[in-house]
Design a protein around this motif. Structure first.
Motif, PDB file in Angstrom:
ATOM      1  N   ALA A  49       0.803  -1.217   0.000  1.00  0.00           N
ATOM      2  CA  ALA A  49       0.000   0.000   0.000  1.00  0.00           C
ATOM      3  C   ALA A  49       0.838   1.271   0.000  1.00  0.00           C
ATOM      4  CB  ALA A  49      -0.942  -0.007   1.201  1.00  0.00           C
ATOM      5  N   SER A  50       2.180   1.121   0.072  1.00  0.00           N
ATOM      6  CA  SER A  50       3.048   2.302   0.101  1.00  0.00           C
ATOM      7  C   SER A  50       4.457   1.919  -0.331  1.00  0.00           C
ATOM      8  CB  SER A  50       3.093   2.906   1.506  1.00  0.00           C
ATOM      9  OG  SER A  50       3.778   2.032   2.389  1.00  0.00           O
ATOM     10  N   LEU A  51       5.261   2.917  -0.654  1.00  0.00           N
ATOM     11  CA  LEU A  51       6.649   2.655  -1.015  1.00  0.00           C
ATOM     12  C   LEU A  51       7.436   2.130   0.184  1.00  0.00           C
ATOM     13  CD1 LEU A  51       7.415   5.737  -3.282  1.00  0.00           C
ATOM     14  CD2 LEU A  51       6.877   3.400  -3.976  1.00  0.00           C
ATOM     15  N   GLY A  52       7.122   2.626   1.372  1.00  0.00           N
ATOM     16  CA  GLY A  52       7.778   2.151   2.580  1.00  0.00           C
ATOM     17  C   GLY A  52       7.515   0.675   2.822  1.00  0.00           C
ATOM     18  N   GLU A  53       6.277   0.270   2.618  1.00  0.00           N
ATOM     19  CA  GLU A  53       5.912  -1.140   2.774  1.00  0.00           C
ATOM     20  C   GLU A  53       6.641  -2.007   1.745  1.00  0.00           C
ATOM     21  OE1 GLU A  53       1.890  -3.914   2.694  1.00  0.00           O
ATOM     22  OE2 GLU A  53       1.673  -1.734   2.854  1.00  0.00           O
ATOM     23  N   LEU A  54       6.779  -1.494   0.537  1.00  0.00           N
ATOM     24  CA  LEU A  54       7.515  -2.209  -0.509  1.00  0.00           C
ATOM     25  C   LEU A  54       8.963  -2.440  -0.086  1.00  0.00           C
ATOM     26  CD1 LEU A  54       7.837  -3.295  -3.447  1.00  0.00           C
ATOM     27  CD2 LEU A  54       8.440  -0.959  -4.064  1.00  0.00           C
ATOM     28  N   CYS A  55       9.611  -1.401   0.433  1.00  0.00           N
ATOM     29  CA  CYS A  55      11.008  -1.521   0.868  1.00  0.00           C
ATOM     30  C   CYS A  55      11.152  -2.518   2.011  1.00  0.00           C
ATOM     31  CB  CYS A  55      11.556  -0.155   1.272  1.00  0.00           C
ATOM     32  SG  CYS A  55      11.755   0.957  -0.137  1.00  0.00           S
ATOM     33  N   GLU A  56      10.231  -2.472   2.968  1.00  0.00           N
ATOM     34  CA  GLU A  56      10.267  -3.413   4.088  1.00  0.00           C
ATOM     35  C   GLU A  56      10.109  -4.847   3.600  1.00  0.00           C
ATOM     36  OE1 GLU A  56       7.532  -2.445   7.220  1.00  0.00           O
ATOM     37  OE2 GLU A  56       8.160  -0.352   7.219  1.00  0.00           O
ATOM     38  N   LEU A  57       9.159  -5.067   2.714  1.00  0.00           N
ATOM     39  CA  LEU A  57       8.904  -6.401   2.190  1.00  0.00           C
ATOM     40  C   LEU A  57      10.104  -6.929   1.414  1.00  0.00           C
ATOM     41  CD1 LEU A  57       6.943  -8.747   1.736  1.00  0.00           C
ATOM     42  CD2 LEU A  57       6.046  -7.501  -0.236  1.00  0.00           C
TER      43      LEU A  57
END
Length: 67
Positions: A49-57
């Motif tokens: 749902a966000s770029l931050g979530e993408l980086c974490e994943l």
């Protein structure tokens, strides 16, 4: 690279798909982005749902394969 080195190389390939919500304001630099991360080797797809979530994943996905 010799044969032994070639056997020790690990690869992780991903496809990242991103799109911006039509409700996002132009001045918002990262909010409004949604996407999907696909791990090529496993075929697993995960929505974000966000770029931050993408980086974490992505970071979590790479840690799983570490020895």
């Amino acid at each position: 690279m010799d044969e032994l080195e070639a056997q020790q190389v690990q690869y992780a390939s991903f496809v990242v798909r991103l799109w911006r919500s039509s409700a996002a304001l132009p001045e918002e630099s990262s909010s409004g982005w949604q996407g999907e991360l696909e791990h090529i080797q496993s075929g697993r797809r995960t929505a974000v749902a966000s770029l931050g979530e993408l980086c974490e994943l992505l970071g979590e996905s790479l840690k799983v394969g570490e020895n």
